[in-house]
Design an enzyme around this catalytic site. Structure first.
Site, PDB file in Angstrom:
ATOM      1  N   GLY A 248    -130.563-118.755  39.886  1.00  0.00           N
ATOM      2  CA  GLY A 248    -129.645-119.827  40.236  1.00  0.00           C
ATOM      3  C   GLY A 248    -129.425-119.922  41.738  1.00  0.00           C
ATOM      4  O   GLY A 248    -129.355-118.909  42.431  1.00  0.00           O
TER       5      GLY A 248
ATOM      6  N   VAL B  86    -131.392-121.216  44.150  1.00  0.00           N
ATOM      7  CA  VAL B  86    -132.525-121.018  45.066  1.00  0.00           C
ATOM      8  C   VAL B  86    -133.250-122.326  45.394  1.00  0.00           C
ATOM      9  O   VAL B  86    -134.210-122.321  46.159  1.00  0.00           O
ATOM     10  CB  VAL B  86    -133.541-119.998  44.493  1.00  0.00           C
ATOM     11  CG1 VAL B  86    -132.890-118.640  44.325  1.00  0.00           C
ATOM     12  CG2 VAL B  86    -134.143-120.489  43.182  1.00  0.00           C
ATOM     13  N   GLY B  87    -132.795-123.435  44.829  1.00  0.00           N
ATOM     14  CA  GLY B  87    -133.423-124.722  45.130  1.00  0.00           C
ATOM     15  C   GLY B  87    -134.392-125.210  44.077  1.00  0.00           C
ATOM     16  O   GLY B  87    -135.329-125.948  44.391  1.00  0.00           O
ATOM     17  N   LYS B  88    -134.166-124.833  42.806  1.00  0.00           N
ATOM     18  CA  LYS B  88    -135.060-125.280  41.731  1.00  0.00           C
ATOM     19  C   LYS B  88    -135.030-126.799  41.582  1.00  0.00           C
ATOM     20  O   LYS B  88    -136.076-127.436  41.440  1.00  0.00           O
ATOM     21  CB  LYS B  88    -134.660-124.630  40.401  1.00  0.00           C
ATOM     22  CG  LYS B  88    -134.821-123.135  40.353  1.00  0.00           C
ATOM     23  CD  LYS B  88    -134.547-122.597  38.957  1.00  0.00           C
ATOM     24  CE  LYS B  88    -133.150-122.922  38.459  1.00  0.00           C
ATOM     25  NZ  LYS B  88    -132.096-122.303  39.300  1.00  0.00           N
TER      26      LYS B  88
ATOM     27  N   THR C 199    -134.119-129.162  43.764  1.00  0.00           N
ATOM     28  CA  THR C 199    -134.750-129.811  44.915  1.00  0.00           C
ATOM     29  C   THR C 199    -136.267-129.739  44.805  1.00  0.00           C
ATOM     30  O   THR C 199    -136.974-130.727  45.056  1.00  0.00           O
ATOM     31  CB  THR C 199    -134.294-129.147  46.225  1.00  0.00           C
ATOM     32  OG1 THR C 199    -132.875-129.266  46.351  1.00  0.00           O
ATOM     33  CG2 THR C 199    -134.954-129.801  47.425  1.00  0.00           C
TER      34      THR C 199
ATOM     35  N   ASP D   3    -131.236-127.760  32.587  1.00  0.00           N
ATOM     36  CA  ASP D   3    -130.175-126.921  33.157  1.00  0.00           C
ATOM     37  C   ASP D   3    -128.825-127.524  32.795  1.00  0.00           C
ATOM     38  O   ASP D   3    -128.576-128.699  33.081  1.00  0.00           O
ATOM     39  CB  ASP D   3    -130.332-126.865  34.675  1.00  0.00           C
ATOM     40  CG  ASP D   3    -129.380-125.874  35.337  1.00  0.00           C
ATOM     41  OD1 ASP D   3    -128.408-125.451  34.671  1.00  0.00           O
ATOM     42  OD2 ASP D   3    -129.604-125.532  36.502  1.00  0.00           O
TER      43      ASP D   3
ATOM     44  N   GLU E 218    -134.597-112.944  49.395  1.00  0.00           N
ATOM     45  CA  GLU E 218    -133.517-111.976  49.242  1.00  0.00           C
ATOM     46  C   GLU E 218    -133.814-111.095  48.041  1.00  0.00           C
ATOM     47  O   GLU E 218    -134.551-111.494  47.133  1.00  0.00           O
ATOM     48  CB  GLU E 218    -132.173-112.678  49.068  1.00  0.00           C
ATOM     49  CG  GLU E 218    -131.727-113.462  50.303  1.00  0.00           C
ATOM     50  CD  GLU E 218    -130.388-114.151  50.099  1.00  0.00           C
ATOM     51  OE1 GLU E 218    -129.782-113.976  49.004  1.00  0.00           O
ATOM     52  OE2 GLU E 218    -129.937-114.864  51.015  1.00  0.00           O
TER      53      GLU E 218
END
Length: 380
Positions: free
Chosen positions: A49, A51-53, A55, A77, A248
């Site tokens: 969650g 992380v830009g899925k 986009t 989602d 990260e």
């Protein structure tokens, strides 16, 4: 990450679209191969969650719309961020995205629904006993809903469907549904043979004319459908998965777990998008004239203390920037070492503003097609 090294060896070129293409040229650091692959029907975009899925999935859909006849962006989602991304309200019905004539979007709920689960026969009696028979298969209610959903999706006449999925745990559960359905429905089919005499007796004693054969026809149909869905999942010519992460620890760890599960399920995955990457300000980190050097020049030329104070503040910002670059480089190095030989790794820059609205998403989508070296920090 202790298993990272050993698990990397289990990932082979079988994950790629073309198992015969394992050279460096094939694994470009962009998504051009994905966009140009006209055989794909389903493209899943997933990861941790935040992380830009969304986009990334929106951007992929925009690029596909330039190549394919019709494209559906489908959000599974529960957060349904696609409406926010495009600044346009979407529902559970395909809706044309503004400014497009071949790109649609819909938002659906893949969770359990009382309206659809177990309704395999008009008999209230059968609908009451089926859940009892399947108690040994936790999650079967959601799996049945998923089967109906995927059947509906298969009947949609789109050239390609891009799935904007929920965070990793939910996505892995979703991908496990075909296996669960196969086991549960196989159990019911075998049960029919074992209890055939008893079921016939029950049918003769009841007054509501239960259609047991009709029930098992539906079960056989569901079983055939679940097998077909699983085969579609495992066909690299039709289905692939795009992993999205940020540099990260938790995100890289979840990406590793996701890729391992996809490998176990024989689901194609040969693209990783790494978002929010801090790139060097120049072509090389060593070329940056440091604030510390500027401060030394100021002291040497006796410039006023007030200007020196500004440079000290800039030095603090520089330290934060370098620390961020070093930290990200640690995980970018892990990503490169683990997957560099088998995946297209696309690093996307940390941007100055949120990516919302068609124009910004379109600009982001263009960057997905541009090759960029993985920016490992190297001051010397």
């Amino acid at each position: 990450m202790s298993k990272a090294g050993s698990d990397a060896s289990s990932i082979s070129c079988s994950l790629s679209l073309d198992s015969d293409s394992c050279d460096d040229e094939f694994y470009e650091t962009n998504l051009n191969k994905l966009i140009e692959n006209t055989s794909l029907n389903w493209i899943f975009v997933g990861g941790k969650g935040g992380v830009g899925k969304t986009t990334t999935s929106c951007s992929i859909a925009i690029q596909l719309a330039k190549k394919r006849e019709s494209v559906l962006l489908l959000s599974t989602d529960p957060a349904h961020n696609t409406s926010d991304a495009f600044n346009q309200k979407f529902t559970n019905k395909p809706t044309l995205i503004n400014s497009f004539d071949n790109l649609y979007c819909m938002e659906i709920d893949t969770t359990f629904s009382e309206d659809t689960a177990f309704k395999i026969n008009k008999s209230d009696f059968l609908n009451s006993i089926i859940p009892e028979l399947l108690q040994s298969f936790p999650g079967i209610d959601e799996a049945l809903c998923f089967a109906e959903l995927m059947q509906s999706i298969r009947n949609m006449k789109y050239s390609v469907i891009v799935f904007d999925t929920a965070p990793t745990g939910h996505t892995l559960r979703l991908l496990a549904f075909p296996d669960l359905l196969k086991k549960a429905l196989g159990y019911l089919i075998n049960l029919k043979e074992k209890l055939k005499g008893t079921l016939n007796m029950l049918q003769s004693l009841t007054s509501n004319e239960m259609e047991f054969e009709g029930m098992y026809d539906k079960i056989n149909h569901l079983n055939t459908m679940s097998i077909s869905i699983q085969e579609n999942f495992q066909n690299p010519l039709k289905t692939t998965f795009v992993c999205v992460c940020i540099p990260e620890f938790l995100s890289v760890y979840e990406t590793e777990r996701l890729i391992q599960e996809l490998t176990k399920k024989n689901i194609s995955c040969y693209n990783i998008v790494v978002n929010q990457v801090v790139f060097p300000l120049t072509s090389q980190d060593a070329n940056i004239e440091s604030c510390e050097g500027l401060l030394k020049q100021i002291k040497d030329t006796n410039i006023k203390d007030s200007f020196s104070s500004l440079i000290l503040k800039a030095k603090e910002l520089e330290d934060v920037y370098i620390s961020r670059r070093k930290l990200q480089s640690k995980y970018l190095t892990q990503i490169k070492n683990l997957y560099g030989n088998y995946f297209h790794i696309v690093c996307m820059p940390q941007l100055k503003s949120e990516i919302r609205g068609l124009d910004k998403i379109a600009s982001f989508s263009e960057m997905l097609l541009q090759s960029k070296d993985i920016p490992i920090y190297s001051p010397q």
